[in-house]
Design a protein around this motif. Structure first.
Motif, PDB file in Angstrom:
ATOM      1  N   ALA A  46       0.838  -1.201   0.000  1.00  0.00           N
ATOM      2  CA  ALA A  46       0.000   0.000   0.000  1.00  0.00           C
ATOM      3  C   ALA A  46       0.872   1.249   0.000  1.00  0.00           C
ATOM      4  N   ASP A  47       0.294   2.321  -0.507  1.00  0.00           N
ATOM      5  CA  ASP A  47       0.978   3.615  -0.603  1.00  0.00           C
ATOM      6  C   ASP A  47       0.163   4.662   0.154  1.00  0.00           C
ATOM      7  N   PRO A  48       0.077   4.537   1.477  1.00  0.00           N
ATOM      8  CA  PRO A  48      -0.798   5.434   2.231  1.00  0.00           C
ATOM      9  C   PRO A  48      -0.372   6.901   2.175  1.00  0.00           C
ATOM     10  N   LEU A  49       0.905   7.174   1.902  1.00  0.00           N
ATOM     11  CA  LEU A  49       1.361   8.556   1.819  1.00  0.00           C
ATOM     12  C   LEU A  49       1.158   9.145   0.429  1.00  0.00           C
ATOM     13  N   GLY A  50       0.803   8.294  -0.538  1.00  0.00           N
ATOM     14  CA  GLY A  50       0.560   8.776  -1.885  1.00  0.00           C
ATOM     15  C   GLY A  50       1.787   9.340  -2.563  1.00  0.00           C
ATOM     16  N   ARG A  51       2.955   8.751  -2.257  1.00  0.00           N
ATOM     17  CA  ARG A  51       4.188   9.303  -2.821  1.00  0.00           C
ATOM     18  C   ARG A  51       4.782   8.421  -3.915  1.00  0.00           C
ATOM     19  N   GLY A  52       4.057   7.373  -4.291  1.00  0.00           N
ATOM     20  CA  GLY A  52       4.535   6.534  -5.370  1.00  0.00           C
ATOM     21  C   GLY A  52       5.423   5.395  -4.935  1.00  0.00           C
ATOM     22  N   ARG A  53       5.515   5.144  -3.644  1.00  0.00           N
ATOM     23  CA  ARG A  53       6.281   4.002  -3.127  1.00  0.00           C
ATOM     24  C   ARG A  53       5.419   3.259  -2.103  1.00  0.00           C
ATOM     25  N   GLU A  54       5.681   1.968  -1.966  1.00  0.00           N
ATOM     26  CA  GLU A  54       4.952   1.215  -0.942  1.00  0.00           C
ATOM     27  C   GLU A  54       5.541   1.575   0.420  1.00  0.00           C
ATOM     28  N   ASP A  55       4.717   2.133   1.278  1.00  0.00           N
ATOM     29  CA  ASP A  55       5.160   2.453   2.633  1.00  0.00           C
ATOM     30  C   ASP A  55       4.491   1.551   3.662  1.00  0.00           C
TER      31      ASP A  55
END
Length: 340
Positions: free
Chosen positions: A186-195
């Motif tokens: 998932a990318d909860p920060l919406g920065r294009g990486r899986e965090d």
């Protein structure tokens, strides 16, 4: 140690590069350093190479502790120059890159070791030893959590920054390679990486394992490496004859011996003893890295390939992470044999 130490070049004087410097000092060893940020290199107080090329020409072995995207190019140059290599985790971003580096090291006859510090932590070593000695009986479950509330690195996401540790450690403890992977990213920060990453691994023996990694979850303890971060670094090992809970951040190792047994009306009840504190020594990050570097220096001196080489320490975990990406993208279980 000083007499046996090869001429070392440390590439990278950032946060973890400084841990390497402290570890070398603890070993009584030294190194020439190089960093594109000359100020950072000069701040170490050690000799500074004028360029990467000049530093490489004057060393026997190089330690690569630079950002992840630079690893392949630097490691390739080190090996092609006929130098031995210590490559910090994650060694590469993909399994294909790891396989190419491993083939190059073998072709050039070089010593190559990956920096996987949980393999050198006293508690990680104890878990592997106990499993190998049969203390847990048949294993049925492993779980690992490398997560917390911390900065999201600019050069990688949860897979390469955090999950890679336990994608290596859990199979190493089990003494068995996984066969299948299922993952949610998932990318909860919406920065294009899986965090946020949750990875299930299934092993040929029937053993199941779960890895949780991410930088957007509650932590429990201050992180010993990242200032201001809260972290969880935990491993659970469950077998027929014993259960273990290891907290690497709190430095605790609790063991419960026993097994479930049949009872009335078809129930099975736990017959486990109380938690035993194994009393294993604590180890700070510098001490663990010093153990890694001591093993590398010995491998260079003896020409014995280290256990955490490029195939075991880079390619194997990279295949798990590649499978996790494919699984999350395609929404299915991925067989490791399908990953190059």
């Amino acid at each position: 140690m000083k007499d046996a130490t090869p001429r070392l070049l440390l590439l990278g004087c950032g946060a973890f590069g400084r841990v390497h410097l402290a570890a070398l000092r603890r070993l009584g060893a030294t190194a020439t350093v190089f960093d594109p940020d000359r100020g950072a290199a000069e701040a170490t107080g050690l000799p500074v190479a004028e360029s990467f090329e000049s530093g490489l020409a004057a060393c026997d072995a190089a330690i690569v502790a630079t950002p992840v995207p630079t690893h392949v190019a630097l490691a390739t140059a080190v090996l092609r120059a006929g130098r031995d290599l210590f490559l910090e985790k994650p060694a590469t971003e993909t399994a294909a890159e790891a396989a190419a580096l491993a083939a190059l090291a073998e072709e050039r006859g070089r010593i190559a070791q990956v920096g996987l510090n949980f393999r050198f932590h006293p508690k990680g070593m104890a878990l592997r030893r106990m499993v190998a000695q049969g203390a847990f009986g048949r294993l049925h479950y492993l779980a690992a959590r490398f997560s917390g509330l911390k900065r999201a690195r600019g050069d990688s996401g949860a897979l390469l920054n955090d999950a890679v540790h336990f994608a290596d450690l859990l199979p190493w403890i089990a003494g068995e390679a996984p066969a299948r992977v299922f993952a949610t990213l998932a990318d909860p920060l919406g920065r294009g990486r899986e965090d946020l990453a949750v990875i299930q691994m299934m092993f040929p023996s029937g053993l199941a394992a779960l890895i949780e990694a991410g930088c957007v979850l509650p932590g429990r303890w201050p992180d010993a490496v990242v200032p201001g971060a809260e972290t969880r670094k935990e491993v659970v090992v469950a077998g027929h004859d014993a259960l273990a809970e290891v907290d690497f951040a709190a430095e605790t190792f609790a063991l419960r011996r026993g097994a479930h047994a049949p009872a009335a009306q078809g129930a099975w009840l736990p017959r486990h003893g109380p938690r035993e504190d194994r009393g294993l020594p604590a180890a700070d990050p510098v001490e663990v890295v010093a153990a890694e570097l001591a093993a590398f220096i010995d491998a260079v001196a003896t020409r014995r390939q280290p256990e955490a080489g490029l195939r075991a320490g880079a390619l194997a975990p990279a295949r798990v992470l590649d499978a996790a990406r494919r699984s999350a993208r395609e929404g299915r279980v991925v067989d490791l044999e399908d990953i190059a």
